[in-house]
Design a protein around this motif. Structure first.
Motif, PDB file in Angstrom:
ATOM      1  N   GLY A  99       0.750  -1.286  -0.035  1.00 18.70           N
ATOM      2  CA  GLY A  99      -0.008   0.109  -0.112  1.00 18.70           C
ATOM      3  C   GLY A  99       1.002   1.345   0.050  1.00 18.70           C
ATOM      4  O   GLY A  99       0.414   2.427   0.343  1.00 18.70           O
ATOM      5  N   VAL A 100       2.128   1.183  -0.501  1.00 16.09           N
ATOM      6  CA  VAL A 100       3.055   2.289  -0.429  1.00 16.09           C
ATOM      7  C   VAL A 100       2.750   2.741  -1.824  1.00 16.09           C
ATOM      8  O   VAL A 100       3.121   2.435  -2.821  1.00 16.09           O
ATOM      9  CB  VAL A 100       4.432   1.811  -0.448  1.00 16.09           C
ATOM     10  N   THR A 101       2.703   4.220  -1.829  1.00 11.05           N
ATOM     11  CA  THR A 101       2.417   5.023  -2.949  1.00 11.05           C
ATOM     12  C   THR A 101       3.655   5.368  -3.585  1.00 11.05           C
ATOM     13  O   THR A 101       4.592   5.657  -2.885  1.00 11.05           O
ATOM     14  CB  THR A 101       1.575   6.428  -2.454  1.00 11.05           C
ATOM     15  N   HIS A 102       3.869   5.352  -4.945  1.00 13.36           N
ATOM     16  CA  HIS A 102       5.028   5.520  -5.636  1.00 13.36           C
ATOM     17  C   HIS A 102       4.527   6.382  -6.928  1.00 13.36           C
ATOM     18  O   HIS A 102       3.378   6.517  -7.395  1.00 13.36           O
ATOM     19  CB  HIS A 102       5.681   4.146  -5.807  1.00 13.36           C
ATOM     20  N   GLY A 103       5.728   6.643  -7.594  1.00  5.48           N
ATOM     21  CA  GLY A 103       5.521   7.517  -8.786  1.00  5.48           C
ATOM     22  C   GLY A 103       5.501   6.470  -9.926  1.00  5.48           C
ATOM     23  O   GLY A 103       5.569   7.005 -11.275  1.00  5.48           O
ATOM     24  N   GLY A 104       5.582   5.185  -9.795  1.00  4.34           N
ATOM     25  CA  GLY A 104       5.528   4.351 -11.187  1.00  4.34           C
ATOM     26  C   GLY A 104       7.152   4.499 -11.637  1.00  4.34           C
ATOM     27  O   GLY A 104       7.751   5.074 -11.253  1.00  4.34           O
ATOM     28  N   ILE A 105       7.400   3.489 -12.588  1.00  2.00           N
ATOM     29  CA  ILE A 105       8.580   3.566 -13.075  1.00  2.00           C
ATOM     30  C   ILE A 105       8.961   4.414 -14.233  1.00  2.00           C
ATOM     31  O   ILE A 105       7.941   4.849 -14.937  1.00  2.00           O
ATOM     32  CB  ILE A 105       8.997   1.811 -13.724  1.00  2.00           C
ATOM     33  N   VAL A 106       9.908   5.099 -13.894  1.00  2.00           N
ATOM     34  CA  VAL A 106      10.408   6.311 -14.957  1.00  2.00           C
ATOM     35  C   VAL A 106      11.761   5.849 -15.566  1.00  2.00           C
ATOM     36  O   VAL A 106      12.638   5.612 -14.939  1.00  2.00           O
ATOM     37  CB  VAL A 106      10.501   7.340 -14.307  1.00  2.00           C
ATOM     38  N   ASP A 107      11.636   5.628 -16.929  1.00  2.00           N
ATOM     39  CA  ASP A 107      12.726   5.171 -17.660  1.00  2.00           C
ATOM     40  C   ASP A 107      13.513   6.409 -18.243  1.00  2.00           C
ATOM     41  O   ASP A 107      13.000   7.568 -18.755  1.00  2.00           O
ATOM     42  CB  ASP A 107      12.241   4.483 -18.879  1.00  2.00           C
ATOM     43  N   ALA A 108      14.735   6.420 -18.181  1.00  2.00           N
ATOM     44  CA  ALA A 108      15.769   7.385 -18.813  1.00  2.00           C
ATOM     45  C   ALA A 108      17.069   6.683 -19.565  1.00  2.00           C
ATOM     46  O   ALA A 108      17.084   5.626 -19.327  1.00  2.00           O
ATOM     47  CB  ALA A 108      16.320   8.351 -17.636  1.00  2.00           C
ATOM     48  N   HIS A 109      17.667   7.709 -20.173  1.00  2.00           N
ATOM     49  CA  HIS A 109      18.730   6.995 -20.984  1.00  2.00           C
ATOM     50  C   HIS A 109      19.875   6.498 -19.924  1.00  2.00           C
ATOM     51  O   HIS A 109      20.412   5.570 -20.249  1.00  2.00           O
ATOM     52  CB  HIS A 109      19.493   7.755 -21.848  1.00  2.00           C
ATOM     53  N   TYR A 110      19.751   6.865 -18.788  1.00  2.00           N
ATOM     54  CA  TYR A 110      20.972   6.302 -17.735  1.00  2.00           C
ATOM     55  C   TYR A 110      20.460   5.321 -16.792  1.00  2.00           C
ATOM     56  O   TYR A 110      21.072   4.906 -15.882  1.00  2.00           O
ATOM     57  CB  TYR A 110      21.322   7.489 -17.020  1.00  2.00           C
ATOM     58  N   GLY A 111      19.118   4.923 -17.055  1.00  2.00           N
ATOM     59  CA  GLY A 111      18.508   3.826 -16.075  1.00  2.00           C
ATOM     60  C   GLY A 111      17.067   4.050 -15.711  1.00  2.00           C
ATOM     61  O   GLY A 111      16.458   4.952 -16.600  1.00  2.00           O
ATOM     62  N   SER A 112      16.590   3.276 -15.185  1.00  2.00           N
ATOM     63  CA  SER A 112      15.132   3.364 -14.700  1.00  2.00           C
ATOM     64  C   SER A 112      14.958   3.378 -13.099  1.00  2.00           C
ATOM     65  O   SER A 112      15.761   2.847 -12.162  1.00  2.00           O
ATOM     66  CB  SER A 112      14.300   2.198 -15.075  1.00  2.00           C
ATOM     67  N   GLY A 113      13.968   4.282 -12.497  1.00  2.00           N
ATOM     68  CA  GLY A 113      13.783   4.338 -11.092  1.00  2.00           C
ATOM     69  C   GLY A 113      12.319   4.286 -10.848  1.00  2.00           C
ATOM     70  O   GLY A 113      11.569   4.618 -11.534  1.00  2.00           O
ATOM     71  N   LEU A 114      12.193   3.942  -9.466  1.00  2.00           N
ATOM     72  CA  LEU A 114      10.942   3.861  -8.988  1.00  2.00           C
ATOM     73  C   LEU A 114      10.920   4.579  -7.578  1.00  2.00           C
ATOM     74  O   LEU A 114      11.632   4.333  -6.745  1.00  2.00           O
ATOM     75  CB  LEU A 114      10.524   2.366  -8.537  1.00  2.00           C
TER      76      LEU A 114
END
Length: 133
Positions: A99-114
């Motif tokens: 139940g932890v709110t998050h911003g979804g996976i964000v992809d960029a040229h240098y990697g992906s973050g959550l």
């Protein structure tokens, strides 16, 4: 002489009785250390699978009423490295289960973050390197 690896990260929290159970559920383990110190704080320390220590500190000095913001001088966020995007997707599912709110996976040229926040609003992130072509 090579630069040393990260040994530990410690964050200050408002209330260990709230933060310890939250991190226990997120990390899936109990603290390896839980004690008062002579330095004016109580700390609970978790040992991560890679050997890094992650500490929660609650100081005896009263906290500020100001909420945490990565825009203020000080801590921006704590990033936990994962092997690949698949592992990142597994963590996204785990955050959803908790139940932890998050911003979804964000992809960029240098990697992906959550990115997500702990009970005090401290920004945490799971980060995967870019996929190899």
């Amino acid at each position: 002489m090579s630069f040393p690896t990260l040994a530990h990260v410690a964050v200050t929290v408002r209330d260990l009785s709230v933060s310890v159970p939250w991190y226990r559920a997120l990390l899936g383990s109990d603290p390896v250390l839980d004690e008062d110190t002579d330095a004016g704080f109580h700390h609970c320390v978790f040992l991560l699978d890679n050997g890094t220590l992650f500490g929660l500190h609650q100081h005896t000095t009263a906290p500020s009423d100001q909420a945490f913001s990565e825009h203020n001088v000080g801590l921006d966020h704590v990033g936990f490295g994962v092997a690949d995007r698949g592992e990142l997707e597994s963590w996204q599912a785990r955050l959803d289960e908790l139940g932890v709110t998050h911003g979804g996976i964000v992809d960029a040229h240098y990697g992906s973050g959550l990115s997500f926040r702990d009970p005090d609003g401290i920004t945490l992130e799971f980060f995967a390197p870019p996929a190899q072509a």
